[in-house]
Scaffold this motif. Structure first.
Motif, short mmCIF file in Angstrom:
data_model
loop_
_atom_site.label_atom_id
_atom_site.label_comp_id
_atom_site.label_asym_id
_atom_site.label_seq_id
_atom_site.Cartn_x
_atom_site.Cartn_y
_atom_site.Cartn_z
N THR A 34 -45.85 -14.39 32.32
CA THR A 34 -44.70 -13.92 31.23
C THR A 34 -45.24 -12.32 31.36
OG1 THR A 34 -46.53 -14.06 29.55
CG2 THR A 34 -44.88 -15.87 29.98
N PHE A 35 -46.41 -11.86 31.53
CA PHE A 35 -46.79 -10.36 31.50
C PHE A 35 -46.45 -9.90 30.12
CE2 PHE A 35 -46.12 -11.39 35.94
CZ PHE A 35 -47.37 -11.23 36.49
N SER A 36 -46.47 -10.68 29.26
CA SER A 36 -46.01 -10.05 27.79
C SER A 36 -47.40 -9.59 26.96
CB SER A 36 -45.18 -11.34 27.05
OG SER A 36 -45.16 -10.93 25.61
N ASN A 37 -47.19 -8.56 26.29
CA ASN A 37 -48.52 -8.22 25.55
C ASN A 37 -48.60 -8.94 24.44
OD1 ASN A 37 -46.44 -7.56 23.72
ND2 ASN A 37 -46.92 -5.32 23.56
N LYS A 38 -48.01 -10.06 24.00
CA LYS A 38 -48.24 -10.90 23.06
C LYS A 38 -48.95 -11.96 23.58
CE LYS A 38 -44.48 -9.35 19.96
NZ LYS A 38 -43.31 -10.06 19.08
N ASP A 39 -48.94 -12.33 24.87
CA ASP A 39 -49.62 -13.45 25.41
C ASP A 39 -51.07 -13.75 25.78
OD1 ASP A 39 -47.16 -14.97 25.06
OD2 ASP A 39 -46.30 -14.81 26.99
N LYS A 40 -51.93 -14.37 25.39
CA LYS A 40 -53.10 -14.47 25.68
C LYS A 40 -53.55 -15.47 26.96
CE LYS A 40 -54.66 -13.10 21.07
NZ LYS A 40 -55.47 -13.45 20.02
N ILE A 41 -52.26 -15.97 27.32
CA ILE A 41 -52.39 -17.03 28.51
C ILE A 41 -52.82 -15.88 29.92
CG2 ILE A 41 -50.74 -18.55 27.77
CD1 ILE A 41 -48.81 -17.20 29.42
N PRO A 42 -53.26 -16.67 31.00
CA PRO A 42 -53.89 -16.17 32.08
C PRO A 42 -53.04 -14.84 32.54
CG PRO A 42 -54.60 -18.35 32.33
CD PRO A 42 -53.58 -18.18 31.13
N GLN A 240 -39.96 -9.66 27.42
CA GLN A 240 -39.69 -10.51 25.91
C GLN A 240 -38.21 -10.16 25.78
OE1 GLN A 240 -42.31 -9.55 22.63
NE2 GLN A 240 -43.83 -8.69 24.09
N GLY A 241 -37.73 -9.48 26.52
CA GLY A 241 -36.08 -9.50 26.10
C GLY A 241 -35.95 -8.30 25.22
N SER A 242 -34.56 -8.19 24.43
CA SER A 242 -34.11 -7.20 23.65
C SER A 242 -34.80 -7.15 22.31
CB SER A 242 -32.54 -7.07 23.64
OG SER A 242 -32.09 -8.00 23.40
N GLY A 243 -35.33 -8.18 21.68
CA GLY A 243 -35.60 -8.53 20.54
C GLY A 243 -34.78 -9.08 19.62
N GLU A 244 -33.63 -9.24 19.93
CA GLU A 244 -32.44 -9.64 19.39
C GLU A 244 -32.98 -11.04 18.62
OE1 GLU A 244 -28.74 -9.42 21.39
OE2 GLU A 244 -28.66 -7.11 21.27
N ALA A 245 -31.97 -11.29 17.49
CA ALA A 245 -32.53 -12.73 16.72
C ALA A 245 -32.01 -13.77 17.90
CB ALA A 245 -31.45 -12.79 15.60
#
Length: 396
Positions: A34-42, A240-245
């Motif tokens: 995912t490379f997301s800054n919210k994810d604590k996965i590997p 994470q995308g645009s953050g829209e609902a």
């Protein structure tokens, strides 16, 4: 009623057994990249985002979930370094043009991705590939600057260093790092006063890599090339995308346990409905469909305007509707309609730049008028129809 009670008791018992079994089952490791800054996965980037202030002391870290063009045209983005870590990036022509313009102003942009999209490949002459050699599952990487070399090569497993540039124009690019096969994996481009850094191994910046000494050292070293400015823009649009609902159903469908619970509930409800239909089915009355009165309504409204001959009212409504279309469909600010706005409109919609200037000038003319002749209204309407034809908008 007795059969219904047996059905409900059985369904409830099965659901409780399923929930208890899932609660006590070991949670599998999520290896999604995912490379997301919210994810604590590997393969998330929670650690490096949390510690990025150590790499850029004194800088304000700003997370953005908007396209590159939207972020870089904001005045708050002036004199800031831009960091993008994602699986793949494929910017639009508008985003790429704004990115190059931003770098030429003296800013640094760092992108770590396995793939960089068609515009990077076309304009910079690059292409990426992964090492599929089974005998060399994990490829070591290194920097070419002797001052940055570690005692040994940087090696992280799970194929963290396996991607490289298999196509590269060395007359434009400066190679800063390569792998054990001497294939470039970290390069730099000069645009005006700024620099563009491209790195093919985002896994080397993930949580998994940073938990190893070599991975942490590599991440700190590769990001040390980026200029330490007062502001660091951290991109999350490509992760994470645009953050829209988003639909609440995504929460269920992205979680395996909730996903199966949802499916069980749906099939149980479906079984119950089918069972009840078989026993208590009633005759369904025939209901005549509602007539479509839309065309009649449009005809009446058109007749009213025609009889009143209120050209200025019609023209102003057309202006309001067209500006609303600019805002909602192309995400443009319509507070200032000038030549600069016309240029942006032409880039966003693909219409001719001269035609864009003519359209904006006509809108400004209509807006300040108190009376509009039939010929002026007809000409304005033709311009609007021509705009929709050139931009390819089909009304959906």
């Amino acid at each position: 009623m007795k059969d219904l009670k047996i059905y409900l008791i059985s369904a409830t018992t099965l659901f409780i057994i399923y929930v208890v079994a899932n609660v006590n089952r070991p949670k599998p490791v999520n290896w999604a990249e995912t490379f997301s800054n919210k994810d604590k996965i590997p393969f998330g980037t929670y650690i490096i985002y949390d510690r990025v202030k150590d790499l850029f002391p004194g800088a304000v870290i700003t997370s953005q979930r908007q396209p590159i063009y939207n972020v870089l045209t904001d005045n708050a983005a002036n004199q800031a370094s831009y960091i993008i870590i994602c699986y793949a990036i494929n910017p639009s022509k508008t985003d790429y043009g704004q990115l190059v313009k931003y770098i030429k102003q003296g800013n640094d942009i760092f992108i770590a991705a396995n793939s960089f999209g068609s515009l990077f490949e076309k304009n910079l002459g690059i292409d990426t590939k992964t090492n599929l050699n089974i005998q060399q599952e994990n490829t070591p990487v290194k920097f070419l600057n002797p001052a940055l070399q570690s005692p040994t090569e940087y090696l992280v497993d799970k194929g963290a260093g396996n991607y490289y540039f298999n196509k590269l124009d060395t007359t434009k690019a400066i190679v800063l790092g390569n792998n054990a096969n001497k294939m470039a994996n970290f390069i730099k481009y000069r645009f005006g006063k700024g620099n563009l850094y491209l790195m093919t191994n985002p896994k080397m910046l993930s949580n998994y890599s940073l938990l190893t000494p070599q991975g942490a050292l590599y991440a700190a070293t590769v990001l040390s090339y980026v200029k330490n400015t007062k502001q660091i823009i951290w991109d999350e649009y490509y992760t994470q995308g645009s953050g829209e609902a988003e639909s609440p159903m995504r929460v269920f469908l992205n979680n395996p346990q909730l996903q199966w619970a949802y499916y069980i509930a749906i099939f149980s409800l479906l079984g119950f409905v089918l069972f009840e239909i078989k026993r208590r089915q009633r005759i369904i009355p025939v209901i005549e469909p509602l007539t479509n009165s839309t065309l009649d309504f449009v005809t009446v409204v058109g007749q009213v305007y025609y009889e009143k001959h209120d050209n200025i009212n019609i023209a102003h409504k057309k202006v309001l509707y067209l500006l609303g279309h600019f805002r909602e469909y192309y995400h443009l600010k319509t507070t200032k309609l000038d030549n600069e706005f016309a240029d942006v409109l032409a880039q966003k919609t693909g219409i001719d730049s001269k035609f864009a200037v003519e359209l904006i000038n006509t809108i400004n003319f209509i807006t300040v008028q108190t009376q509009v002749t039939d010929s002026q209204l007809i000409q304005f309407n033709k311009l609007i129809e021509n705009f929709y034809n050139q931009s390819g908008y089909n009304g959906k």
